[in-house]
Scaffold this active site. Structure first.
Site, mmCIF file in Angstrom:
data_model
loop_
_atom_site.group_PDB
_atom_site.id
_atom_site.type_symbol
_atom_site.label_atom_id
_atom_site.label_comp_id
_atom_site.label_asym_id
_atom_site.label_seq_id
_atom_site.Cartn_x
_atom_site.Cartn_y
_atom_site.Cartn_z
ATOM 1 N N ASP A 168 0.840 -1.199 0.000
ATOM 2 C CA ASP A 168 0.000 0.000 0.000
ATOM 3 C C ASP A 168 0.877 1.251 0.000
ATOM 4 O O ASP A 168 1.938 1.277 0.625
ATOM 5 C CB ASP A 168 -0.902 0.000 1.236
ATOM 6 C CG ASP A 168 -2.150 0.839 1.046
ATOM 7 O OD1 ASP A 168 -2.244 1.536 0.028
ATOM 8 O OD2 ASP A 168 -3.030 0.792 1.926
ATOM 9 N N HIS A 240 -7.946 -0.940 -9.616
ATOM 10 C CA HIS A 240 -7.862 0.070 -8.563
ATOM 11 C C HIS A 240 -6.805 1.119 -8.889
ATOM 12 O O HIS A 240 -7.054 2.323 -8.730
ATOM 13 C CB HIS A 240 -7.542 -0.614 -7.225
ATOM 14 C CG HIS A 240 -7.457 0.326 -6.075
ATOM 15 N ND1 HIS A 240 -8.560 0.932 -5.521
ATOM 16 C CD2 HIS A 240 -6.378 0.784 -5.363
ATOM 17 C CE1 HIS A 240 -8.181 1.711 -4.518
ATOM 18 N NE2 HIS A 240 -6.872 1.640 -4.401
#
Length: 368
Positions: A168, A240
């Protein structure tokens, strides 16, 4: 370097800029820590309690120093920010130019919705005990003036992975670029501030883990093991990473993320706390629109088939300098406060009651 009156800095700066110097920002661009606590609270609708919160703004830096001094290597920091309604009630005019209530996006189960919250505390450190102690001191100083409506204890997951197993924050800006994308420079009186948007996502891990690694990679847009971005020829436009990439005049517009995984095994709760800082809410809101509605509409983020946003809030982060000055801000007039409290909400920005309706995602409906 210009002349500056200096206080000890530990996570929340207390530098006092001389005239014509840029206000010192809060600890927005600190390195990602191993632990974090996110606290969203509401403020009692009472003039005396609101005055208590204003006074508290001048004490935050001292509390961070006092707790952080006990473990200097723990890198304790705190970022404090306020929602639109709270700003009007506590501080009145002038107000940050782009501050507004969280705007709901999407519909049905695939929806980013705003939930109650007057202020946000983002507490970070290498050790959870430091975060917990600071949170205890900060909330203890406020007493009955506030009610915590959401509290999340986050942790670093292996090599910066989120709960679904991917790295992330890979595209986070660093160094001077982080300041460029997060700190306000053109809103007089609010220089050195920022905007922050938060959402609490719960994941259907049973459904996600039933997918092949290749399918997961196409949903995210990156290789799971190496974190390398998929080749443009095979990366879906609904991935995404594709939908959260925003360009303006040929240049990518970045935000600074400091997301953290969290979970409760007994409740089958597995989640990611999204937190994004930017100098304007616009790029984050555009990312959410791309994710929840689609670019073009219908081409939405397939990660949302396995993740659901259960909270949402938009807040303004004053500079560390302004935060301390707010303690001495005269309260808004009674007339202005009444008008603020009585204004009806816009249909495009519905308000929600105090229930966050947070629970396990077992049984969330799936899209083929």
């Amino acid at each position: 370097m210009g002349s500056t009156a200096v206080g000890i800095r530990n996570g929340l700066s207390t530098l006092k800029p001389m005239p014509n110097e840029t206000p010192e920002p809060q600890a927005i661009c600190n390195d990602v820590s191993r632990s974090a606590i996110f606290i969203v609270a509401t403020i009692a609708n009472d003039r005396d309690q609101e005055a208590k919160v204003r006074e508290w703004c001048g004490d935050i830096a001292a509390l961070v120093r006092a707790v952080g001094k006990r473990v200097p290597a723990g890198n304790l920091s705190c970022v404090c920010s306020f929602g639109s309604d709270a700003w009007d009630r506590l501080f009145g005019a002038p107000r940050p130019a782009l501050l507004h209530p969280f705007r709901d996006i999407g519909e049905g189960e695939r929806r980013a919705l705003g939930t109650p919250g007057d202020f946000l505390l983002h507490i970070r450190a290498e050790h959870m005990d430091l975060c917990f102690e600071l949170a205890t001191q900060l909330l203890g100083a406020l007493g009955d003036a506030v009610t915590v409506v959401d509290e999340v204890h986050g942790f670093r997951y292996f090599d910066m992975r989120d709960m679904v197993g991917f790295v992330d924050g890979t595209e986070n800006p660093t160094g001077r670029a982080a300041d460029e994308y997060t700190l306000i420079t053109e809103d007089p009186g609010f220089e050195g501030g920022s905007y922050v948007l938060v959402q609490k996502y719960l994941h259907d891990m049973d459904g996600w883990n039933a997918l092949s690694v290749e399918t997961q990679e196409r949903i995210i847009g990156r290789k799971k093991l190496s974190d390398v971005e998929l080749d443009a020829a095979i990366k879906p436009s609904s991935s995404h990473s594709s939908l959260t990439t925003i360009t303006e005049n040929g240049k990518e517009v970045k935000i600074l993320r400091d997301n953290m995984p969290f979970g409760r095994l007994g409740a089958a709760e597995f989640g990611t706390y999204f937190i994004g800082y930017a100098r304007s809410p616009a790029p984050i809101e555009q990312m959410l629109e791309n994710m929840f509605i689609g670019r073009p509409p219908g081409n939405y983020d397939r990660l949302l088939d396995y993740s659901r946003a259960v909270t949402g809030g938009l807040f303004f982060v004053p500079s560390a300098t302004l935060l301390e000055e707010l303690a001495d801000r005269d309260p808004p007039s009674v007339t202005a406060a009444i008008e603020t409290h009585s204004e009806p909400s816009s249909p495009a920005e519905p308000r929600h009651d105090g229930s966050l309706n947070i629970g396990s995602l077992k049984g969330i409906s799936q899209h083929e």
